[in-house]
Design a protein around this motif. Structure first.
Motif, short mmCIF file in Angstrom:
data_model
loop_
_atom_site.label_atom_id
_atom_site.label_comp_id
_atom_site.label_asym_id
_atom_site.label_seq_id
_atom_site.Cartn_x
_atom_site.Cartn_y
_atom_site.Cartn_z
N THR B 110 33.22 36.70 47.55
CA THR B 110 32.09 36.24 48.66
C THR B 110 30.73 37.01 48.35
O THR B 110 30.76 37.77 47.15
CB THR B 110 32.11 36.90 50.24
OG1 THR B 110 32.42 38.14 50.17
CG2 THR B 110 33.19 36.12 50.58
N ASN B 111 29.77 36.55 49.10
CA ASN B 111 28.28 37.48 48.88
C ASN B 111 27.79 37.28 47.44
O ASN B 111 27.27 38.25 47.14
CB ASN B 111 28.40 38.80 49.32
CG ASN B 111 28.67 39.13 50.91
OD1 ASN B 111 28.45 38.09 51.56
ND2 ASN B 111 29.17 40.07 51.07
N TRP B 112 27.81 36.28 47.15
CA TRP B 112 27.07 35.87 45.71
C TRP B 112 25.59 36.42 45.77
O TRP B 112 24.95 35.80 46.84
CB TRP B 112 27.41 34.44 45.15
CG TRP B 112 28.65 34.35 44.38
CD1 TRP B 112 29.65 33.93 44.92
CD2 TRP B 112 28.85 34.90 43.04
NE1 TRP B 112 30.72 33.96 43.86
CE2 TRP B 112 30.29 34.59 42.89
CE3 TRP B 112 28.25 35.35 41.98
CZ2 TRP B 112 30.89 34.73 41.51
CZ3 TRP B 112 28.76 35.60 40.77
CH2 TRP B 112 30.22 35.38 40.49
N SER B 113 25.23 37.08 44.94
CA SER B 113 23.69 36.97 44.98
C SER B 113 23.01 35.80 44.42
O SER B 113 23.65 35.11 43.69
CB SER B 113 23.16 38.26 43.91
OG SER B 113 23.55 37.96 42.68
N GLU B 118 26.12 38.90 41.01
CA GLU B 118 26.61 40.04 41.66
C GLU B 118 27.58 39.31 42.70
O GLU B 118 27.16 38.36 43.49
CB GLU B 118 25.42 40.73 42.47
CG GLU B 118 25.58 42.33 42.26
CD GLU B 118 24.46 42.90 43.13
OE1 GLU B 118 24.66 43.60 44.08
OE2 GLU B 118 23.30 42.75 42.59
N PHE B 119 28.67 39.79 43.00
CA PHE B 119 29.45 39.31 43.98
C PHE B 119 30.31 40.53 44.62
O PHE B 119 30.23 41.73 44.17
CB PHE B 119 30.38 38.39 43.62
CG PHE B 119 31.42 38.69 42.37
CD1 PHE B 119 31.28 38.79 41.04
CD2 PHE B 119 32.53 39.11 42.94
CE1 PHE B 119 32.05 39.00 40.09
CE2 PHE B 119 33.55 39.52 41.93
CZ PHE B 119 33.28 39.40 40.76
N SER B 120 31.00 40.11 45.77
CA SER B 120 31.80 40.97 46.48
C SER B 120 33.23 40.51 46.53
O SER B 120 33.52 39.57 46.63
CB SER B 120 31.60 41.46 47.95
OG SER B 120 30.13 42.10 47.88
N GLU B 178 35.64 46.41 50.53
CA GLU B 178 34.76 45.45 49.72
C GLU B 178 34.47 46.17 48.55
O GLU B 178 33.77 47.38 48.56
CB GLU B 178 33.45 45.11 50.71
CG GLU B 178 32.56 44.25 49.75
CD GLU B 178 31.20 43.90 50.68
OE1 GLU B 178 31.19 44.04 51.79
OE2 GLU B 178 30.39 43.54 49.94
N ARG B 180 31.88 45.92 45.26
CA ARG B 180 30.69 45.01 44.83
C ARG B 180 30.69 45.12 43.46
O ARG B 180 30.65 46.50 42.75
CB ARG B 180 29.60 45.56 45.65
CG ARG B 180 28.17 44.88 45.17
CD ARG B 180 28.22 43.86 46.16
NE ARG B 180 26.97 43.13 46.11
CZ ARG B 180 26.87 41.70 46.16
NH1 ARG B 180 27.99 41.16 46.73
NH2 ARG B 180 25.82 41.15 46.22
#
Lengths: 147, 196
Positions: B110-113, B118-120, B178, B180
């Motif tokens: 998740t949380n793609w920049s 960048e991702f988590s 998480e 990163r």
């Protein structure tokens, strides 16, 4: 059908392992020089082949042949390059190279704590098992190789 | 976890470092509790050997790195995954194949920049921490930091420099764990010196 020799290079061009079987005629240059030439040729050929490719390719080149021998090539994403030279009777040695990588090199060298990563292979066990495997290949022709 | 169905007596033995040439043997599974406890013993020993948590974190990262540079070869040989085209594909391979293969879990990505660099990785359940609680005097210890080192080392071998760190940890009271991951650069091939 016969197998001439095998090289394993790491990404930086150092030859980690070399072995030969039916190689009747030497290259006439020092071995270090031969390794350098071989790696340099692979390096150039690889980048040339990638430039010529009509689509993005994954495997790069897999083999080439001359009138006298065929060079089989396997490159892993980790940059290990395996080269097997055979005579023209061997259409593809890809499976053999995969086996050498996955079942011999990884198991006996990479997982061996006594072998530092990316250093020339000293393991006698690897050499023996590899030799036994190559000799067991159907196209390892022990008798009367033509070249 | 159960052991691979064994034929004969051979499969009952575990060869830890002596190589074993047979595809079935390399698939042998380790009991997950033994694995968790072994990792715990390792971290505990490091805590005894080093004065402060930062040094332990560094040491874990370094050990992980050394594992990663070797593990990648095993991964490539066993998974038959080719070269990835972009970082998104890499993320998928890490989460769905690598984590599944070595830890038996599949983290979600998740949380793609916005730039896609960048991702988590969200770990609902981290097998390394099954029996763990952090004592108060180790509040800055990153218990599972070995994983960061493994990821960094493995990706470096496939020519990706990445930055890996824990941003949430269930051990510290967060609801999930998480990791990163940030892509830094591609490591290019260079022709060795002294050649044309």
């Amino acid at each position: 059908m016969t197998i001439h020799n095998l090289y394993i290079f790491e990404r930086g061009g150092r030859c980690l392992f070399y072995s030969e079987w039916h190689r009747r005629r030497g290259p006439g240059i020092p071995q270090e020089e031969e390794f350098k030439l071989m790696f340099g040729m692979l390096f150039s050929l690889r980048s040339f082949v990638a430039k010529m490719s009509p689509t993005d390719m994954r495997d790069g080149f897999v083999a080439f042949h001359t009138s006298k021998y065929r060079l089989h090539y396997l490159e892993t994403p980790s940059g290990l390059r395996l080269v097997l030279n055979t005579d023209l009777g061997v259409p593809s040695a890809r499976e053999a190279l995969q086996h050498i990588y996955g079942n011999l090199f990884v198991e006996l060298v990479v997982k061996n704590p006594l072998c530092p990563p990316r250093a020339p292979v000293q393991s006698l066990l690897f050499r023996q098992r590899l030799d036994a495997f190559v000799r067991s290949l159907p196209y390892f022709g022990p008798r009367n190789p033509q070249n | 976890m159960s052991r691979q169905g064994g034929r004969g007596t051979e499969s009952k033995k575990m060869y830890w470092y002596l190589p074993f040439i047979s595809p079935s043997a390399s698939l042998q599974l380790m009991n997950s509790e033994l694995f968790t406890l072994t990792y715990g013993a390792l971290v505990t020993q490091l805590c005894k050997d080093y004065e402060n948590d930062d040094d332990v974190n560094k040491q874990l990262d370094k050990m992980g790195y050394n594992i990663g540079v070797r593990l990648i070869e095993d991964f490539l040989a066993r998974s038959n995954v080719g070269r990835c085209h972009d970082f998104r594909e890499t993320a998928d391979v890490i989460a769905k194949i690598a984590f599944k293969m070595y830890l038996g879990i599949t983290p979600s990505i998740t949380n793609w920049s916005p730039g896609g660099d960048e991702f988590s990785l969200i770990l609902e359940n981290n097998p390394l921490v099954d029996f763990v609680e952090l004592p108060d005097n180790h509040s800055t210890l990153i218990y599972s930091n070995l994983l960061c080192g493994v990821l960094r080392g493995a990706l470096e071998m496939v020519q990706m420099a990445v930055d890996v760190k824990f941003v949430q940890d269930t051990l510290k009271g967060d609801s999930v764990t998480e990791i990163r991951m940030k892509f830094i650069r591609r490591i290019e091939d260079n022709l060795p010196a002294g050649e044309e």
